[in-house]
Every structure is written in C-alpha cells, then in structure tokens.
Design a protein around this motif. Sequence first.
Motif, PDB file in Angstrom:
ATOM      1  N   ALA A 198      12.413   1.085   4.553  1.00  0.00           N
ATOM      2  CA  ALA A 198      12.665   0.851   3.125  1.00  0.00           C
ATOM      3  C   ALA A 198      11.362   0.471   2.430  1.00  0.00           C
ATOM      4  CB  ALA A 198      13.721  -0.247   2.932  1.00  0.00           C
ATOM      5  N   GLY A 199      10.648   1.488   1.984  1.00  0.00           N
ATOM      6  CA  GLY A 199       9.479   1.254   1.139  1.00  0.00           C
ATOM      7  C   GLY A 199       9.869   1.443  -0.310  1.00  0.00           C
ATOM      8  N   PHE A 200       9.494   0.493  -1.161  1.00  0.00           N
ATOM      9  CA  PHE A 200       9.890   0.536  -2.564  1.00  0.00           C
ATOM     10  C   PHE A 200       8.718   0.884  -3.484  1.00  0.00           C
ATOM     11  CE2 PHE A 200      12.798  -2.403  -0.386  1.00  0.00           C
ATOM     12  CZ  PHE A 200      14.001  -1.740  -0.612  1.00  0.00           C
ATOM     13  N   ASP A 201       7.692   1.513  -2.908  1.00  0.00           N
ATOM     14  CA  ASP A 201       6.498   1.849  -3.675  1.00  0.00           C
ATOM     15  C   ASP A 201       6.580   3.214  -4.358  1.00  0.00           C
ATOM     16  OD1 ASP A 201       6.491   2.912  -1.129  1.00  0.00           O
ATOM     17  OD2 ASP A 201       4.471   2.253  -0.612  1.00  0.00           O
ATOM     18  N   ALA A 202       7.731   3.893  -4.255  1.00  0.00           N
ATOM     19  CA  ALA A 202       7.957   5.098  -5.066  1.00  0.00           C
ATOM     20  C   ALA A 202       8.504   4.730  -6.444  1.00  0.00           C
ATOM     21  CB  ALA A 202       8.913   6.049  -4.354  1.00  0.00           C
ATOM     22  N   HIS A 203       8.627   3.438  -6.717  1.00  0.00           N
ATOM     23  CA  HIS A 203       9.113   2.975  -8.020  1.00  0.00           C
ATOM     24  C   HIS A 203       8.106   3.327  -9.105  1.00  0.00           C
ATOM     25  CE1 HIS A 203      10.686   0.317 -11.146  1.00  0.00           C
ATOM     26  NE2 HIS A 203      11.752   0.110 -10.397  1.00  0.00           N
ATOM     27  N   GLY A 242       5.843  -1.376  -1.148  1.00  0.00           N
ATOM     28  CA  GLY A 242       6.346  -2.010  -2.364  1.00  0.00           C
ATOM     29  C   GLY A 242       5.371  -3.102  -2.760  1.00  0.00           C
ATOM     30  N   TYR A 243       4.538  -2.829  -3.788  1.00  0.00           N
ATOM     31  CA  TYR A 243       3.394  -3.699  -4.053  1.00  0.00           C
ATOM     32  C   TYR A 243       3.378  -4.281  -5.459  1.00  0.00           C
ATOM     33  CZ  TYR A 243       2.278  -1.386   0.252  1.00  0.00           C
ATOM     34  OH  TYR A 243       2.368  -0.912   1.539  1.00  0.00           O
ATOM     35  N   ASP A 244       4.207  -3.773  -6.332  1.00  0.00           N
ATOM     36  CA  ASP A 244       4.421  -4.411  -7.636  1.00  0.00           C
ATOM     37  C   ASP A 244       5.538  -5.430  -7.445  1.00  0.00           C
ATOM     38  OD1 ASP A 244       4.319  -4.418 -10.753  1.00  0.00           O
ATOM     39  OD2 ASP A 244       6.439  -4.107 -10.246  1.00  0.00           O
ATOM     40  N   PHE A 245       5.219  -6.707  -7.601  1.00  0.00           N
ATOM     41  CA  PHE A 245       6.153  -7.751  -7.206  1.00  0.00           C
ATOM     42  C   PHE A 245       7.497  -7.658  -7.926  1.00  0.00           C
ATOM     43  CE2 PHE A 245       2.210 -10.559  -6.271  1.00  0.00           C
ATOM     44  CZ  PHE A 245       2.047  -9.942  -5.038  1.00  0.00           C
ATOM     45  N   SER A 246       7.453  -7.392  -9.213  1.00  0.00           N
ATOM     46  CA  SER A 246       8.702  -7.363  -9.977  1.00  0.00           C
ATOM     47  C   SER A 246       9.606  -6.213  -9.526  1.00  0.00           C
ATOM     48  CB  SER A 246       8.397  -7.233 -11.472  1.00  0.00           C
ATOM     49  OG  SER A 246       9.596  -7.138 -12.222  1.00  0.00           O
ATOM     50  N   SER A 247       9.071  -4.998  -9.474  1.00  0.00           N
ATOM     51  CA  SER A 247       9.908  -3.864  -9.085  1.00  0.00           C
ATOM     52  C   SER A 247      10.308  -3.947  -7.612  1.00  0.00           C
ATOM     53  CB  SER A 247       9.196  -2.548  -9.382  1.00  0.00           C
ATOM     54  OG  SER A 247       7.994  -2.417  -8.641  1.00  0.00           O
ATOM     55  N   LEU A 248       9.450  -4.499  -6.768  1.00  0.00           N
ATOM     56  CA  LEU A 248       9.793  -4.698  -5.367  1.00  0.00           C
ATOM     57  C   LEU A 248      10.997  -5.612  -5.234  1.00  0.00           C
ATOM     58  CD1 LEU A 248       9.370  -4.748  -2.266  1.00  0.00           C
ATOM     59  CD2 LEU A 248       7.638  -6.517  -2.630  1.00  0.00           C
ATOM     60  N   ALA A 266       8.429 -12.452  -3.457  1.00  0.00           N
ATOM     61  CA  ALA A 266       9.008 -11.692  -4.564  1.00  0.00           C
ATOM     62  C   ALA A 266      10.439 -11.277  -4.245  1.00  0.00           C
ATOM     63  CB  ALA A 266       8.146 -10.466  -4.869  1.00  0.00           C
ATOM     64  N   ILE A 267      10.686 -10.897  -3.000  1.00  0.00           N
ATOM     65  CA  ILE A 267      12.036 -10.485  -2.603  1.00  0.00           C
ATOM     66  C   ILE A 267      12.972 -11.688  -2.549  1.00  0.00           C
ATOM     67  CG2 ILE A 267      13.406  -9.524  -0.721  1.00  0.00           C
ATOM     68  CD1 ILE A 267      10.962  -7.759  -0.054  1.00  0.00           C
ATOM     69  N   SER A 268      12.548 -12.759  -1.882  1.00  0.00           N
ATOM     70  CA  SER A 268      13.433 -13.920  -1.759  1.00  0.00           C
ATOM     71  C   SER A 268      13.709 -14.568  -3.114  1.00  0.00           C
ATOM     72  CB  SER A 268      12.842 -14.949  -0.787  1.00  0.00           C
ATOM     73  OG  SER A 268      11.588 -15.409  -1.216  1.00  0.00           O
ATOM     74  N   ASP A 269      12.703 -14.592  -3.991  1.00  0.00           N
ATOM     75  CA  ASP A 269      12.920 -15.152  -5.328  1.00  0.00           C
ATOM     76  C   ASP A 269      13.971 -14.353  -6.093  1.00  0.00           C
ATOM     77  OD1 ASP A 269      11.008 -17.053  -4.785  1.00  0.00           O
ATOM     78  OD2 ASP A 269       9.452 -16.179  -6.062  1.00  0.00           O
ATOM     79  N   GLN A 270      13.879 -13.024  -6.020  1.00  0.00           N
ATOM     80  CA  GLN A 270      14.848 -12.185  -6.727  1.00  0.00           C
ATOM     81  C   GLN A 270      16.238 -12.286  -6.101  1.00  0.00           C
ATOM     82  OE1 GLN A 270      14.917 -10.324  -9.437  1.00  0.00           O
ATOM     83  NE2 GLN A 270      12.786 -10.552 -10.075  1.00  0.00           N
ATOM     84  N   LEU A 271      16.313 -12.462  -4.794  1.00  0.00           N
ATOM     85  CA  LEU A 271      17.607 -12.661  -4.154  1.00  0.00           C
ATOM     86  C   LEU A 271      18.274 -13.929  -4.654  1.00  0.00           C
ATOM     87  CD1 LEU A 271      16.916 -11.624  -0.456  1.00  0.00           C
ATOM     88  CD2 LEU A 271      18.491 -10.513  -2.036  1.00  0.00           C
ATOM     89  N   ILE A 272      17.493 -14.981  -4.815  1.00  0.00           N
ATOM     90  CA  ILE A 272      18.038 -16.241  -5.327  1.00  0.00           C
ATOM     91  C   ILE A 272      18.445 -16.097  -6.789  1.00  0.00           C
ATOM     92  CG2 ILE A 272      17.468 -18.639  -5.872  1.00  0.00           C
ATOM     93  CD1 ILE A 272      15.590 -18.547  -3.367  1.00  0.00           C
ATOM     94  N   MET A 273      17.555 -15.520  -7.598  1.00  0.00           N
ATOM     95  CA  MET A 273      17.831 -15.379  -9.031  1.00  0.00           C
ATOM     96  C   MET A 273      19.027 -14.466  -9.299  1.00  0.00           C
ATOM     97  SD  MET A 273      13.941 -15.082 -10.488  1.00  0.00           S
ATOM     98  CE  MET A 273      14.502 -14.661 -12.142  1.00  0.00           C
ATOM     99  N   SER A 274      19.230 -13.488  -8.430  1.00  0.00           N
ATOM    100  CA  SER A 274      20.334 -12.548  -8.628  1.00  0.00           C
ATOM    101  C   SER A 274      21.689 -13.154  -8.284  1.00  0.00           C
ATOM    102  CB  SER A 274      20.115 -11.308  -7.758  1.00  0.00           C
ATOM    103  OG  SER A 274      20.280 -11.629  -6.387  1.00  0.00           O
ATOM    104  N   GLY A 275      21.689 -14.282  -7.585  1.00  0.00           N
ATOM    105  CA  GLY A 275      22.931 -14.885  -7.119  1.00  0.00           C
ATOM    106  C   GLY A 275      23.474 -14.247  -5.856  1.00  0.00           C
ATOM    107  N   LEU A 276      22.682 -13.382  -5.229  1.00  0.00           N
ATOM    108  CA  LEU A 276      23.146 -12.654  -4.044  1.00  0.00           C
ATOM    109  C   LEU A 276      23.060 -13.484  -2.763  1.00  0.00           C
ATOM    110  CD1 LEU A 276      24.162  -9.894  -3.032  1.00  0.00           C
ATOM    111  CD2 LEU A 276      21.770  -9.172  -2.834  1.00  0.00           C
TER     112      LEU A 276
END
Length: 308
Positions: free
Chosen positions: A242-247, A288-294, A29-39
């Motif tokens: 860096a835990g992202f589960d407070a989202h 961080g367990y919700d894939f999209s928000s993570l 989920a993280i690597s996919d979003q990194l690619i999609m973001s252009g980062l």
Amino acid sequence: MDTMYITHPASHLHEMGALHPDSPKRIDAISDQLIMSGLMPYIDNCHSSLRASDEDILRVHTMDYLNYLRNHIPKKGSYHTIDMDTIMNSYTLDAAFYAAGAGLLAIDSVFNKQVNNAFCATRPPGHHACSNRAMGSCFFNNIAIAAKYAISRYNLKRLVIVDFDVHHGNGTEEIFANDSSVLMCSFFQHPFYPDTELICSQNMCNIPVKAYADGSFIRNIVTSRWVPSIKLYRPELILISAGFDAHIEDDMGQLNLNESDYKWITDVLVDMAEKYSSSRIVSFLEGGYDFSSLGRSAVMHMRSLARL
C-alpha cells in the motif's frame, strides 16, 4: 474487532537525514489521522510487532546480503549510504527486522482468526528490496517475507500480492517471477524510478501507466485486468503493498489519484478476499510522502478494510 493496525517504535528510530522524504513523521501522519477520524476505537491497535528471525529473512534474501547489512551498521550518530535513496543509521537494521516481523504477526493473526485483516504501518518499506540488494529506501522485502512465511507456515498454494505504489515494485517482482504460488498485480508510473524492466512471467500482471493517469483510468485497469486475474487464480490470501504516493497531492510522483480511489481499490480487494480467501488480507505501508494525503489515504484504506 476485525481489523488490526500494527506499528512499532523502532520505525521512528530509523531515519536517513532531515531532508529525506521517507521520514519517521510518516507514521505520525497516519496515526494522527486515525485518531482525528474517530477510527481508532474500532480497530485492534497493536504497537508491538514480532521481530523477524534470520530464518524468516533468509526465505527471501541471501545470507551474503544479510551479512553485508550487519557488517555495515553504522556507529551511533553516523550513516552508511547504500545509494542516494537508501541510508542506514545505527537503528535501521533493528527497525527492518521489526518491520518484517509486523507482517508475520499479521499473518498469524488472520490465520488464527483473531482478525480478518491487518495494516502494517512500519518503516523501512520493502517492495524495492531485491533478494540480494537494498534500494529505494528498502532493506528487507517485507511483503515477500510475509508471503514466504504464509506459504511455509500455513501450506498455502495460492496468494495474491497487489501493489498500488506509484513506483514499480521491482524487488517483489524479481523475488516471485515464475513462482506459481504467487500472483502479482500492480500498476505504476512509467518511465519513472526505479526504471527496471518488467519481467515477462505468467504470474505477473504488472501494468505501467503514463504520468498524469487519473483515478478513472486506474479503476479501469483494476476492473479489466486485476479482477479477472484474481478471480481465475482464487487466492487463499491477499497481500497489499500500500503505497499512497500516486496521490495527486504527492510530489514524489505524477499520477492523479485521491483518497477515494484508494478506498475503491481496497473495497474491490476486500470483496475478493471475502469470496476467495476467508476475508484474509494483510497490507503493508510502502510509499506516501505528503503527510496530509498520506494520512487521509491510509484512513480511507483502513475504513475499507474494517468495512466502516
């Protein structure tokens, strides 16, 4: 490139059952979003971390505990359950050694001036692991191992550990209580897992918050409690759990942060690092367990680290 992204294939091999929230898909989920973001083209992308040595692990954990884990590595296709949240398969211990090693690689990279900062996207996570106990999906306390390594290798006198996971980083707190070389700053939902008591120690700025606290409430904690403590302490290195589960979209907790809050917190820490620690930051994936928000939150975290 000023920011390094570190992961390892072993993180995908450690799994605790199809229904367990700490899934290998979290890394995807993280690597996919990194690619999609252009980062991704703007960061140093490293898919091979060091493997921590026994010496590295034993700066934090006891020999009896390390031997316990080694003696309970399950055979292929089977599991060993430590508790309902913490389960080993045959690849778990290997993954844990590489997850700890990612932090060591990151520490060396920032002190050798290859990069300013790094984000270690590995599994298993670490901040619940105590000196002699696995719990909460954590086996080795990755951030504590990195901290002890940095103190030993680079003769540090002061470093800060910041933990913004929705859960109390009880293992990190236990390991560093009353250790003047470490200042720990955190917030976490309370009452909530792991339901451990806060340790009363002058080097701890760990703040329990009630369910449904939102970003403005958390930003006030950072501004009024964390920042003055960090300024007074003047760290030579900043480490982040860096835990992202407070989202707000993550059902594992009931705090109401969003990805812009994570970017704001990281911006504050990057500013502090530029003032006090020659920009040196090493960040470790925790929850961080919700894939999209993570994925979205990790991207914003890394955008801030990279000043993009």
